[in-house]
Design an enzyme around this catalytic site. Structure first.
Site, PDB file in Angstrom:
ATOM      1  N   TYR A 297       6.699 -29.282 -42.556  1.00 24.49           N
ATOM      2  CA  TYR A 297       5.292 -29.700 -42.668  1.00 24.49           C
ATOM      3  C   TYR A 297       5.000 -30.815 -41.666  1.00 24.49           C
ATOM      4  O   TYR A 297       3.995 -30.783 -40.961  1.00 24.49           O
ATOM      5  CB  TYR A 297       5.013 -30.169 -44.095  1.00 24.49           C
ATOM      6  CG  TYR A 297       3.572 -30.594 -44.355  1.00 24.49           C
ATOM      7  CD1 TYR A 297       2.552 -29.653 -44.455  1.00 24.49           C
ATOM      8  CD2 TYR A 297       3.234 -31.940 -44.518  1.00 24.49           C
ATOM      9  CE1 TYR A 297       1.238 -30.031 -44.691  1.00 24.49           C
ATOM     10  CE2 TYR A 297       1.924 -32.327 -44.756  1.00 24.49           C
ATOM     11  CZ  TYR A 297       0.932 -31.371 -44.847  1.00 24.49           C
ATOM     12  OH  TYR A 297      -0.375 -31.759 -45.080  1.00 24.49           O
TER      13      TYR A 297
ATOM     14  N   SER B 231      -2.314 -35.044 -40.536  1.00 17.63           N
ATOM     15  CA  SER B 231      -1.859 -35.781 -41.715  1.00 17.63           C
ATOM     16  C   SER B 231      -1.299 -37.100 -41.199  1.00 17.63           C
ATOM     17  O   SER B 231      -0.893 -37.188 -40.027  1.00 17.63           O
ATOM     18  CB  SER B 231      -0.732 -34.992 -42.402  1.00 17.63           C
ATOM     19  OG  SER B 231      -0.018 -35.811 -43.308  1.00 17.63           O
TER      20      SER B 231
HETATM   21  P1  NAD Z   1      -5.632 -26.864 -50.630  1.00 18.61           P
HETATM   22  O1  NAD Z   1      -4.315 -26.196 -50.888  1.00 18.61           O
HETATM   23  O2  NAD Z   1      -6.492 -27.247 -51.764  1.00 18.61           O
HETATM   24  O3  NAD Z   1      -6.506 -25.972 -49.616  1.00 18.61           O
HETATM   25  C1  NAD Z   1      -5.937 -25.294 -48.513  1.00 18.61           C
HETATM   26  C2  NAD Z   1      -6.720 -23.997 -48.310  1.00 18.61           C
HETATM   27  O4  NAD Z   1      -6.155 -23.291 -47.168  1.00 18.61           O
HETATM   28  C3  NAD Z   1      -6.608 -23.054 -49.527  1.00 18.61           C
HETATM   29  O5  NAD Z   1      -7.893 -22.711 -50.019  1.00 18.61           O
HETATM   30  C4  NAD Z   1      -5.851 -21.867 -48.987  1.00 18.61           C
HETATM   31  O6  NAD Z   1      -6.234 -20.614 -49.567  1.00 18.61           O
HETATM   32  C5  NAD Z   1      -6.165 -21.912 -47.484  1.00 18.61           C
HETATM   33  N1  NAD Z   1      -5.133 -21.164 -46.766  1.00 18.61           N
HETATM   34  C6  NAD Z   1      -3.795 -21.409 -46.796  1.00 18.61           C
HETATM   35  N2  NAD Z   1      -3.150 -20.432 -46.140  1.00 18.61           N
HETATM   36  C7  NAD Z   1      -4.088 -19.557 -45.690  1.00 18.61           C
HETATM   37  C8  NAD Z   1      -4.023 -18.338 -44.961  1.00 18.61           C
HETATM   38  N3  NAD Z   1      -2.857 -17.796 -44.578  1.00 18.61           N
HETATM   39  N4  NAD Z   1      -5.182 -17.711 -44.661  1.00 18.61           N
HETATM   40  C9  NAD Z   1      -6.368 -18.218 -45.068  1.00 18.61           C
HETATM   41  N5  NAD Z   1      -6.492 -19.375 -45.763  1.00 18.61           N
HETATM   42  C10 NAD Z   1      -5.352 -20.028 -46.079  1.00 18.61           C
HETATM   43  O7  NAD Z   1      -5.250 -28.130 -49.746  1.00 18.61           O
HETATM   44  P2  NAD Z   1      -6.104 -29.411 -49.303  1.00 18.61           P
HETATM   45  O8  NAD Z   1      -5.407 -30.586 -49.867  1.00 18.61           O
HETATM   46  O9  NAD Z   1      -7.559 -29.226 -49.502  1.00 18.61           O
HETATM   47  O10 NAD Z   1      -5.734 -29.400 -47.744  1.00 18.61           O
HETATM   48  C11 NAD Z   1      -6.666 -29.288 -46.691  1.00 18.61           C
HETATM   49  C12 NAD Z   1      -5.996 -29.810 -45.435  1.00 18.61           C
HETATM   50  O11 NAD Z   1      -5.671 -31.201 -45.608  1.00 18.61           O
HETATM   51  C13 NAD Z   1      -4.667 -29.114 -45.102  1.00 18.61           C
HETATM   52  O12 NAD Z   1      -4.579 -28.901 -43.701  1.00 18.61           O
HETATM   53  C14 NAD Z   1      -3.625 -30.110 -45.547  1.00 18.61           C
HETATM   54  O13 NAD Z   1      -2.392 -29.964 -44.868  1.00 18.61           O
HETATM   55  C15 NAD Z   1      -4.329 -31.410 -45.216  1.00 18.61           C
HETATM   56  N6  NAD Z   1      -3.813 -32.587 -45.926  1.00 18.61           N
HETATM   57  C16 NAD Z   1      -3.790 -32.617 -47.285  1.00 18.61           C
HETATM   58  C17 NAD Z   1      -3.254 -33.732 -47.937  1.00 18.61           C
HETATM   59  C18 NAD Z   1      -3.194 -33.810 -49.443  1.00 18.61           C
HETATM   60  O14 NAD Z   1      -2.532 -34.738 -49.962  1.00 18.61           O
HETATM   61  N7  NAD Z   1      -3.842 -32.929 -50.180  1.00 18.61           N
HETATM   62  C19 NAD Z   1      -2.765 -34.816 -47.173  1.00 18.61           C
HETATM   63  C20 NAD Z   1      -2.820 -34.750 -45.783  1.00 18.61           C
HETATM   64  C21 NAD Z   1      -3.338 -33.623 -45.155  1.00 18.61           C
END
Ligand code: NAD
Length: 243
Positions: free
Chosen positions: A143, A130
């Site tokens: 986080y 991130s």
């Molecule tokens: P999201 O919440 O839509 O998807 C995350 C997925 O991870 C979910 O489908 C969830 O079921 C899965 N997951 C979580 N815990 C789990 C576990 N214990 N076992 C199996 N699966 C598990 O989030 P996203 O926004 O698509 O995020 C994807 C990545 O991008 C993440 O690593 C997040 O930290 C990173 N990210 C997101 C943002 C944002 O603003 N959305 C910004 C920077 C980084």
């Protein structure tokens, strides 16, 4: 068809970025194994679901993918959780959840995958950090430290395994329009659509990222177009870095 003949694993495949990533990899020829707590709604070449907090599941996952797809060339360690609040509001359970999913799981998956990739002559691992893994935002210490840890792991592995033809890089997004962001707004009592509209005004390029805009960069890091990149942390922020 940059990924014709390649086999890939995507974790967090049912999430906002994950779903798009899977579809884009498959559209360019990859065979994709998806993993999440429940990925049954996602079209893929193999489904290997489980809890990333289960160490035995993470240790076995790369081997299962290689067996199911006949190889393992690409890993997208995309799954993640966000824990909000300053340190006094953060419990030990929050710590174990966040470090477990965001750090320990990709650590174990990389550790199990690298010997398989080395034996096959190489591979590409793309971790999702991130922009908060590069510079901290306020009131999310857990986080932020988890994303700094995966950024650091990426730099270490990028250096340590380049000689085996294994490239390890990370994407570092700022805000992305996914359930992770939207549920955060809803939990704090805001209308997610209105909150995203307001957030869009704070980004120089005019809007927060859509999942495709992050997945495109992940595909680049997984592809031969980035063949000389090892241990890079690629910030994707629409002109809005965390300062
Ligand atoms: P999201 O919440 O839509 O998807 C995350 C997925 O991870 C979910 O489908 C969830 O079921 C899965 N997951 C979580 N815990 C789990 C576990 N214990 N076992 C199996 N699966 C598990 O989030 P996203 O926004 O698509 O995020 C994807 C990545 O991008 C993440 O690593 C997040 O930290 C990173 N990210 C997101 C943002 C944002 O603003 N959305 C910004 C920077 C980084």
């Amino acid at each position: 068809m940059r990924f014709e003949g390649k086999s890939a694993l995507v974790t967090g495949a049912a999430g906002g970025i994950g779903q798009v990533l899977v579809a884009m990899l498959r559209a360019e020829g990859a065979k994709v194994a998806v993993s999440d707590r429940d990925s049954s709604a996602i079209e893929a070449d193999a489904h290997i679901d489980g809890n990333l907090l289960d160490p035995a599941f993470c240790d076995a996952l790369p081997g299962k993918v290689a067996e199911a797809l006949g190889g393992l060339d690409i890993i997208c360690n995309n799954a993640g959780v966000i824990t909000r609040g300053d340190i006094t509001e953060t419990s030990d359970d929050d710590y174990n959840l966040t470090m477990g999913v965001n750090v320990q799981a990709p650590f174990q998956i990389c550790r199990a995958a690298i010997p398989l990739m080395a034996e096959a002559g190489g591979g590409a691992i793309v971790n999702t950090s991130s922009c908060w893994g590069l510079r901290p935002g306020s009131n999310h210490p857990l986080y932020v430290m988890s994303k700094a840890a995966i950024a650091s792991l990426t730099q270490c592995l990028g250096r340590d395994h380049a000689h085996q033809g294994i490239r390890v890089n990370a994407v570092c997004p700022n805000e992305v329009n996914t359930p992770m962001l939207r549920t955060g707004f809803a939990m704090r009592g805001y209308d997610p659509d209105k909150a995203v509209d307001e957030l869009n005004k704070t980004v120089p390029i005019g809007h927060i990222a859509e999942p495709e805009e992050i997945a495109d960069v992940i595909l680049f890091l997984a592809s031969d177009a980035s063949r000389y990149m090892c241990g890079a942390l690629v910030e994707v922020n629409g002109g809005k870095p965390v300062t």
